[in-house]
Design a protein around this motif. Structure first.
Motif, mmCIF file in Angstrom:
data_model
loop_
_atom_site.group_PDB
_atom_site.id
_atom_site.type_symbol
_atom_site.label_atom_id
_atom_site.label_comp_id
_atom_site.label_asym_id
_atom_site.label_seq_id
_atom_site.Cartn_x
_atom_site.Cartn_y
_atom_site.Cartn_z
ATOM 1 N N LEU A 200 0.828 -1.206 0.000
ATOM 2 C CA LEU A 200 0.000 0.000 0.000
ATOM 3 C C LEU A 200 0.869 1.266 0.000
ATOM 4 O O LEU A 200 0.544 2.259 -0.665
ATOM 5 N N VAL A 201 1.996 1.222 0.709
ATOM 6 C CA VAL A 201 2.916 2.367 0.733
ATOM 7 C C VAL A 201 3.444 2.650 -0.667
ATOM 8 O O VAL A 201 3.509 3.815 -1.104
ATOM 9 N N ILE A 202 3.820 1.609 -1.378
ATOM 10 C CA ILE A 202 4.343 1.796 -2.739
ATOM 11 C C ILE A 202 3.270 2.395 -3.649
ATOM 12 O O ILE A 202 3.528 3.321 -4.430
ATOM 13 N N PHE A 203 2.051 1.874 -3.532
ATOM 14 C CA PHE A 203 0.959 2.350 -4.383
ATOM 15 C C PHE A 203 0.619 3.814 -4.079
ATOM 16 O O PHE A 203 0.396 4.629 -4.988
ATOM 17 N N ILE A 204 0.584 4.166 -2.800
ATOM 18 C CA ILE A 204 0.268 5.554 -2.423
ATOM 19 C C ILE A 204 1.387 6.492 -2.865
ATOM 20 O O ILE A 204 1.141 7.633 -3.275
ATOM 21 N N SER A 205 2.640 6.036 -2.794
ATOM 22 C CA SER A 205 3.767 6.873 -3.209
ATOM 23 C C SER A 205 3.647 7.277 -4.664
ATOM 24 O O SER A 205 4.038 8.385 -5.065
ATOM 25 N N HIS B 24 -2.094 13.137 -6.577
ATOM 26 C CA HIS B 24 -3.458 13.401 -7.026
ATOM 27 C C HIS B 24 -4.449 13.414 -5.867
ATOM 28 O O HIS B 24 -5.637 13.613 -6.088
ATOM 29 N N ASN B 25 -3.972 13.172 -4.676
ATOM 30 C CA ASN B 25 -4.863 13.079 -3.520
ATOM 31 C C ASN B 25 -4.455 14.116 -2.475
ATOM 32 O O ASN B 25 -3.308 14.119 -2.028
ATOM 33 N N PRO B 26 -5.348 15.005 -2.066
ATOM 34 C CA PRO B 26 -4.990 16.039 -1.090
ATOM 35 C C PRO B 26 -4.540 15.480 0.254
ATOM 36 O O PRO B 26 -3.858 16.173 1.001
ATOM 37 N N VAL B 27 -4.959 14.263 0.587
ATOM 38 C CA VAL B 27 -4.511 13.663 1.854
ATOM 39 C C VAL B 27 -3.499 12.549 1.590
ATOM 40 O O VAL B 27 -3.295 11.683 2.440
ATOM 41 N N GLY B 28 -2.876 12.583 0.409
ATOM 42 C CA GLY B 28 -1.945 11.512 0.041
ATOM 43 C C GLY B 28 -0.773 11.406 0.991
ATOM 44 O O GLY B 28 -0.380 10.289 1.385
ATOM 45 N N ASN B 29 -0.191 12.530 1.406
ATOM 46 C CA ASN B 29 0.949 12.482 2.320
ATOM 47 C C ASN B 29 0.562 11.912 3.676
ATOM 48 O O ASN B 29 1.308 11.140 4.287
ATOM 49 N N ALA B 30 -0.622 12.305 4.157
ATOM 50 C CA ALA B 30 -1.084 11.764 5.437
ATOM 51 C C ALA B 30 -1.335 10.265 5.328
ATOM 52 O O ALA B 30 -0.990 9.496 6.249
ATOM 53 N N LEU B 31 -1.936 9.813 4.209
ATOM 54 C CA LEU B 31 -2.156 8.378 4.002
ATOM 55 C C LEU B 31 -0.836 7.618 3.928
ATOM 56 O O LEU B 31 -0.698 6.513 4.475
ATOM 57 N N ALA C 239 -1.553 8.394 13.560
ATOM 58 C CA ALA C 239 -1.474 8.721 12.134
ATOM 59 C C ALA C 239 -2.832 8.581 11.455
ATOM 60 O O ALA C 239 -3.224 9.432 10.642
ATOM 61 N N TRP C 240 -3.565 7.505 11.794
ATOM 62 C CA TRP C 240 -4.875 7.330 11.152
ATOM 63 C C TRP C 240 -5.899 8.342 11.675
ATOM 64 O O TRP C 240 -6.763 8.797 10.924
ATOM 65 N N ILE C 241 -5.814 8.723 12.932
ATOM 66 C CA ILE C 241 -6.693 9.777 13.449
ATOM 67 C C ILE C 241 -6.397 11.096 12.731
ATOM 68 O O ILE C 241 -7.298 11.871 12.392
ATOM 69 N N PHE C 242 -5.104 11.349 12.460
ATOM 70 C CA PHE C 242 -4.721 12.561 11.718
ATOM 71 C C PHE C 242 -5.315 12.535 10.312
ATOM 72 O O PHE C 242 -5.757 13.570 9.796
ATOM 73 N N VAL C 243 -5.328 11.363 9.657
ATOM 74 C CA VAL C 243 -5.922 11.250 8.318
ATOM 75 C C VAL C 243 -7.396 11.641 8.364
ATOM 76 O O VAL C 243 -7.897 12.398 7.519
ATOM 77 N N LEU C 244 -8.121 11.122 9.364
ATOM 78 C CA LEU C 244 -9.546 11.436 9.471
ATOM 79 C C LEU C 244 -9.769 12.923 9.741
ATOM 80 O O LEU C 244 -10.675 13.548 9.166
ATOM 81 N N LEU C 245 -8.970 13.504 10.611
ATOM 82 C CA LEU C 245 -9.092 14.937 10.878
ATOM 83 C C LEU C 245 -8.771 15.759 9.635
ATOM 84 O O LEU C 245 -9.383 16.808 9.382
ATOM 85 N N LYS C 246 -7.800 15.292 8.846
ATOM 86 C CA LYS C 246 -7.440 15.994 7.620
ATOM 87 C C LYS C 246 -8.594 15.960 6.614
ATOM 88 O O LYS C 246 -8.876 16.951 5.937
ATOM 89 N N LEU C 247 -9.284 14.822 6.526
ATOM 90 C CA LEU C 247 -10.441 14.730 5.642
ATOM 91 C C LEU C 247 -11.535 15.707 6.071
ATOM 92 O O LEU C 247 -12.127 16.411 5.245
ATOM 93 N N SER D 243 -9.718 2.214 -2.306
ATOM 94 C CA SER D 243 -10.146 3.611 -2.232
ATOM 95 C C SER D 243 -9.102 4.540 -2.840
ATOM 96 O O SER D 243 -9.440 5.494 -3.550
ATOM 97 N N VAL D 244 -7.815 4.282 -2.583
ATOM 98 C CA VAL D 244 -6.749 5.115 -3.137
ATOM 99 C C VAL D 244 -6.734 5.022 -4.657
ATOM 100 O O VAL D 244 -6.510 6.016 -5.360
ATOM 101 N N SER D 245 -6.993 3.837 -5.179
ATOM 102 C CA SER D 245 -6.994 3.668 -6.628
ATOM 103 C C SER D 245 -8.127 4.452 -7.283
ATOM 104 O O SER D 245 -7.994 4.917 -8.418
ATOM 105 N N ARG D 246 -9.244 4.604 -6.581
ATOM 106 C CA ARG D 246 -10.365 5.353 -7.152
ATOM 107 C C ARG D 246 -10.089 6.855 -7.178
ATOM 108 O O ARG D 246 -10.637 7.575 -8.018
ATOM 109 N N THR D 247 -9.297 7.306 -6.257
ATOM 110 C CA THR D 247 -8.999 8.739 -6.211
ATOM 111 C C THR D 247 -7.835 9.123 -7.109
ATOM 112 O O THR D 247 -7.569 10.313 -7.288
ATOM 113 N N ALA D 248 -7.113 8.146 -7.628
ATOM 114 C CA ALA D 248 -5.955 8.446 -8.471
ATOM 115 C C ALA D 248 -6.408 9.190 -9.722
ATOM 116 O O ALA D 248 -7.319 8.782 -10.416
#
Length: 715
Positions: free
Chosen positions: A35-40, A45-52, A90-98, A230-235
């Motif tokens: 998942l890390v490789i795919f998100i990298s 293209h994702n505003p929360v990509g760095n947090a993810l 980290a995951w709580i930060f992702v939710l707050l970022k959303l 979900s990440v693939s749909r936002t790409a």
């Protein structure tokens, strides 16, 4: 350590083949590395990509730490705790970022990045507290249970907070957003729901379930797969930019926060009761029972208090939700209606207030100078046939500054402190809201609105908006009433000035008639006197007739007529010949023509000539000269009488109601004369010296001189 006590069966396996935990957490590690490789690749293209990406890296690290720990003779529990805390944070930060991206454009703290440093600080402090509570209390066996519950409760609280944030984001997403983030929500939901189950069971039995602990890695791997979908749909898509504003369910948030507050209350109550029992000695049991009963009674009172619940809802809405109104739009529309082209300001105020409340009609009462309230306007609402006595309602509105919902007043009058509503108000069909219009500390008006078919019950935001709008409308109403009073005052002023002018003309006419009567006995057999008397009486009748015409038309303006100035001056001089010294007329240019009210201009010259005669003895001289120059007709009235000093000319000559003639003078002749000459674009200049006489120089623009109207008066 409390964490150690909760998982006493966390032991290493001798054989790798039977090490279930190794395979479970190893699977999670490889899933999140993928998942890390795919998100990298797709995070740009994702505003929360760095947090993810950060959360996935920390989750992979956590899975690796737990997997390696299963191979060690003595697992490093502190490292496991730190890794898990970092993963949760980290995951709580992702939710707050959303949620932060959903709140863009509002005043909420999450709409900017101000919350990020506070989040890092608070989360770090919580983690430090969870990890350090065991070393701090390990030398106090009596407090071991407190350490246990605090530690395990902290991990449980992280799961609860994550699920609450996740629920709010999922509930308030539209269909397009759910298609993009549904798998992310499901993956995180599985991850934290399993943690909630595992830690809740561990807290209940005071140790973690070994099977649940080992299966946790596989559950995390499943979550990684869903997050990857979900990440693939936002790409390749701009996801968050088109999202709607974040709208949290107020009903759910109220009950969720109430539940959390109740939990905190019960925990605090239990800890306090335990402390009382532990430290109370022989009185401990009695004090504990008394405290628990008092705390339970307090909780019941809080839960059944409608006022407290309403206040809590208002506080919740003000601090955790975006506003209901677009205040810029509402205020522009409100101001536009107030300043609309219609001149009926009270009706504009009624329409503006009704428009804010989505009401189809209303009535406005305005305050009079005497303190009474009378109906000033009605808009699509019938006016009562009789004047309504508002009784004590205005004073109640001024004191409390409340908006009265008549439906609420009828169902629960206690909210309004048993306000005695006038019977005629409550009997008006479809009456709904009573809004005070407060101007400072004074009640300027009262608006009654008709019941709306589309608007529901008022909340705190509706009331605040209507209160502020009411104050703005009150200032508008106060200005309107002040303008009306000013217009009325000016009308009285105009009427008084007209009366003064009329009385002055009557005084002059009376003086002429009195002079005729005084000379009648002496000259009644003189044919010339009789002719002059008939001419004077005829002239007096004409002037009185014109004066009555002016009074009937309620204006001092007469028809503009063109005439020769020489003829008008001759008539004025002839009218003044009955008084000594007899004035003499000298004409330099007999072709000068004017266009104005000839009667009023003749009155001006007669007044100036009479003043010159009165200031000169019978052997003196009064000369009237008609000159011309620079486009002006110049009329000079000169005498060799008593004269005036400079101080008198500057400060008293043209001041109304200031006369040197005692009871026979009114002091408005010179003022009226100069006022009329100014209205023609002319001027009156005065040259005088005490004991030497005076010269009044009247300058009037001529109509038969080119550019006369634009010329400047000469002195």
């Amino acid at each position: 350590m409390a964490f150690d006590f909760l998982i006493p069966k966390l032991e290493t396996q001798v054989g790798i083949v039977g090490n279930i935990g190794l395979y479970s957490y190893g699977t999670a590690f490889f899933a999140f590395i993928t998942l890390v490789i795919f998100i990298s690749i797709s995070r740009r293209h994702n505003p929360v990509g760095n947090a993810l990406l950060t959360a996935s890296i920390l989750t992979a690290a956590w899975a690796a730490v737990v997997a390696i720990s299963t191979l060690l003779p003595n697992p490093i529990l502190l490292l496991i705790q730190l890794a898990e805390a970092a993963r949760n944070g980290a995951w709580i930060f992702v939710l707050l970022k959303l949620l932060s991206l959903r709140l863009q454009g509002t005043d909420h703290i999450l709409a900017s990045n101000r919350w990020v440093p506070w989040y890092y600080l608070s989360f770090t402090m919580i983690v430090v507290l969870l990890i350090s509570i065991d070393p701090l209390l390990e030398k106090m066996p009596s407090l071991f249970n407190i350490s246990l519950y605090a530690n395990s409760g902290g991990w449980l609280a992280m799961s609860i907070v994550s699920l609450l944030l996740l629920e709010q984001y999922y509930r308030n997403s539209n269909d397009a957003e759910l298609w993009l983030t549904k798998q992310l929500c499901l993956g995180l939901g599985i991850l934290f729901a399993f943690d909630l189950f595992m830690y809740a069971e561990g807290l209940l039995f005071r140790q973690l379930n070994q099977n649940a602990w080992q299966a946790r890695g596989l559950i995390s791997a499943m979550a990684a797969i869903l997050i990857g979908v979900s990440v693939s749909r936002t790409a390749g898509k701009e996801v968050i930019a088109n999202q709607q504003a974040f709208r949290t369910s107020r009903h759910f948030a109220f009950h969720a926060l109430t539940l959390m507050a109740s939990g905190v209350y019960l925990i605090a109550m239990a800890l306090t009761g335990y402390s009382i029992r532990y430290l109370g000695g022989s009185w401990g049991g009695i004090l504990q029972i008394t405290f628990l009963c008092a705390a339970g009674l307090t909780l019941v009172v809080l839960l059944f208090s409608g006022r407290i619940r309403a206040s809590f809802r208002v506080w919740l809405s003000k601090n955790f939700f975006s506003y209901k109104y677009d205040y810029r739009v509402e205020w522009l529309e409100f101001t536009e209606i107030l300043a609309s082209g219609k001149t009926d300001i009270p009706e504009n105020i009624t329409r503006a207030m009704a428009n804010l409340a989505k009401s189809p009609g209303g009535v406005l009462w305005s305050r009079t100078d005497g303190g009474r309230f009378t109906i000033a306007a009605n808009w699509d609402m019938p006016i009562p046939l009789t004047d309504i006595n508002l009784s004590e309602l205005p004073e109640w509105l001024r004191t409390n500054e409340w908006i009265i919902d008549l439906r609420e007043w009828q169902s629960d009058p206690d909210i309004y402190a048993n306000l005695a509503m006038p019977a005629m108000i409550s009997a008006i069909p479809n009456a709904w809201l009573i809004i005070p219009l407060l101007f400072g500390d004074k009640l300027q008006g009262i608006v009654l609105l008709r019941e709306s078919e589309i608007a529901g019950d008022l909340n705190w935001e509706d009331r605040d908006l209507l209160k502020v709008a009411g104050k703005q409308a009150a200032s508008h109403l106060a200005q309107f009433q002040a303008d009306q009073a000013l217009v009325e005052s000016r009308q009285f002023e105009a009427f008084n000035r007209l009366s003064a002018y009329v009385i002055h003309d009557l005084k002059n006419i009376l003086a002429q008639l009195s002079l005729i009567v005084a000379n009648a006995k002496k000259h009644k057999r003189n044919p010339e006197f009789i002719d002059d008397m008939v001419d004077t009486v005829s002239n007096t009748v004409d002037r009185m007739s014109k004066l009555m015409t002016q009074l009937r038309s309620e204006t001092l303006r007469a028809q503009q007529q063109e005439f020769k100035l020489m003829e008008l001056l001759q008539n004025a001089v002839d009218a003044c010949k009955l008084q000594s010294p007899t004035p003499e007329l000298t004409v330099v240019d007999n072709t000068l023509t004017l266009a104005c009210d000839s009667d009023r201009l003749r009155t001006v010259f007669e007044h100036l000539i009479q003043n010159a005669q009165e200031a000169t003895n019978e052997r003196g001289e009064v000369t009237v000269r008609l000159l011309t120059g620079s486009g002006f007709a110049i009329v000079e009235i000169e005498d060799n009488g008593t004269g005036m000093d400079e101080q008198f000319i500057r400060h008293r000559l043209f001041k109304p109601f200031d006369s040197t003639k005692g009871l026979t003078g009114m002091g408005i002749g010179a003022f009226e004369s100069r006022d009329f000459i100014h209205s023609l674009g002319g001027e009156i200049n005065v040259t005088s010296a005490v004991g030497q006489g005076s010269i009044f120089r009247v300058l009037i623009p001529c109509v038969n001189q080119a550019g006369a109207r634009h010329a400047s008066p000469i002195s």
